[in-house]
Write a protein that holds these residues in place. Structure first.
Motif, PDB file in Angstrom:
ATOM      1  N   SER A   1       0.832  -1.212   0.000  1.00  0.00           N
ATOM      2  CA  SER A   1       0.000   0.000   0.000  1.00  0.00           C
ATOM      3  C   SER A   1       0.863   1.257   0.000  1.00  0.00           C
ATOM      4  CB  SER A   1      -0.907   0.029   1.230  1.00  0.00           C
ATOM      5  OG  SER A   1      -1.951  -0.897   1.106  1.00  0.00           O
ATOM      6  N   ARG A   2       0.512   2.154  -0.905  1.00  0.00           N
ATOM      7  CA  ARG A   2       1.152   3.474  -0.967  1.00  0.00           C
ATOM      8  C   ARG A   2       0.113   4.480  -1.427  1.00  0.00           C
ATOM      9  NH1 ARG A   2       6.865   3.902  -0.970  1.00  0.00           N
ATOM     10  NH2 ARG A   2       6.341   6.108  -0.653  1.00  0.00           N
ATOM     11  N   LEU A   3       0.386   5.735  -1.157  1.00  0.00           N
ATOM     12  CA  LEU A   3      -0.424   6.817  -1.711  1.00  0.00           C
ATOM     13  C   LEU A   3       0.278   7.252  -2.989  1.00  0.00           C
ATOM     14  CD1 LEU A   3      -1.320   8.828   1.509  1.00  0.00           C
ATOM     15  CD2 LEU A   3      -2.613   7.005   0.372  1.00  0.00           C
ATOM     16  N   SER A   4      -0.453   7.195  -4.095  1.00  0.00           N
ATOM     17  CA  SER A   4       0.194   7.457  -5.379  1.00  0.00           C
ATOM     18  C   SER A   4       0.659   8.902  -5.522  1.00  0.00           C
ATOM     19  CB  SER A   4      -0.709   7.044  -6.541  1.00  0.00           C
ATOM     20  OG  SER A   4      -1.953   7.696  -6.497  1.00  0.00           O
ATOM     21  N   CYS A   5       0.137   9.808  -4.706  1.00  0.00           N
ATOM     22  CA  CYS A   5       0.618  11.194  -4.744  1.00  0.00           C
ATOM     23  C   CYS A   5       2.043  11.300  -4.225  1.00  0.00           C
ATOM     24  CB  CYS A   5      -0.311  12.125  -3.961  1.00  0.00           C
ATOM     25  SG  CYS A   5      -0.344  11.860  -2.170  1.00  0.00           S
ATOM     26  N   GLN A   6       2.505  10.285  -3.526  1.00  0.00           N
ATOM     27  CA  GLN A   6       3.847  10.298  -2.955  1.00  0.00           C
ATOM     28  C   GLN A   6       4.867   9.539  -3.801  1.00  0.00           C
ATOM     29  OE1 GLN A   6       4.484  12.268  -0.041  1.00  0.00           O
ATOM     30  NE2 GLN A   6       2.537  12.890  -0.961  1.00  0.00           N
ATOM     31  N   LEU A   7       4.420   9.015  -4.921  1.00  0.00           N
ATOM     32  CA  LEU A   7       5.309   8.320  -5.853  1.00  0.00           C
ATOM     33  C   LEU A   7       5.473   9.206  -7.078  1.00  0.00           C
ATOM     34  CD1 LEU A   7       3.745   4.764  -5.553  1.00  0.00           C
ATOM     35  CD2 LEU A   7       5.834   5.617  -4.439  1.00  0.00           C
TER      36      LEU A   7
END
Length: 104
Positions: free
Chosen positions: A83-89
Motif C-alpha cells: 500500500s502506498r499513496l500514489s501522490c507520494q510516488l
C-alpha cells in the motif's frame, strides 16, 4: 519518459508514458484511472489515491514517511504490504515500468 502500468481489480490494464517528476496520482487522473480520486490534490491529507505497488517494485520505491504511513491507516480498501499513496510516488527512471494495482 517512464512508463506506468495500472491494473484495475477487474484485470483491465492501462499503461502510459509519464513525464519525469509527475506524481503518479496526477498521472492516474490524466489517464482516467477509476479509483484514484486524489480528492486533496496530492496534499497528503485524504488517502483517496491509495494503490498497491506490485511486489516486484516495492524496493524501487522511495521509503514512505510518517505522514503517509499514518494516512494509510485510514484507507477504505484494506491496507497491504504494498500500500502506498500514489501522490507520494513520482515518475522517474528508477520507476520506469512500475506496476500499480488499483484497489476495488
Amino acid at each position: 519518459m517512464p512508463q506506468v502500468h495500472w491494473i484495475m481489480s477487474n484485470g483491465d490494464r492501462v499503461s502510459d508514458d509519464v513525464n519525469d517528476g509527475t506524481n503518479l496520482m496526477d498521472a492516474a487522473q490524466m489517464n482516467g484511472i477509476p479509483g484514484v480520486a486524489g480528492e486533496c490534490g496530492g496534499c497528503l491529507s485524504c488517502a483517496t489515491c491509495h494503490v498497491y505497488v506490485d511486489e516486484a517494485w516495492l524496493a524501487a520505491c522511495p521509503p514512505m514517511d510518517e505522514v503517509e504511513n499514518a494516512m494509510l491507516d485510514i484507507v477504505i480498501a484494506p491496507r497491504q504490504s504494498g500500500s502506498r499513496l500514489s501522490c507520494q510516488l513520482v515518475a522517474s527512471a528508477a520507476l520506469d515500468g512500475i506496476v500499480l494495482h488499483v484497489p476495488d
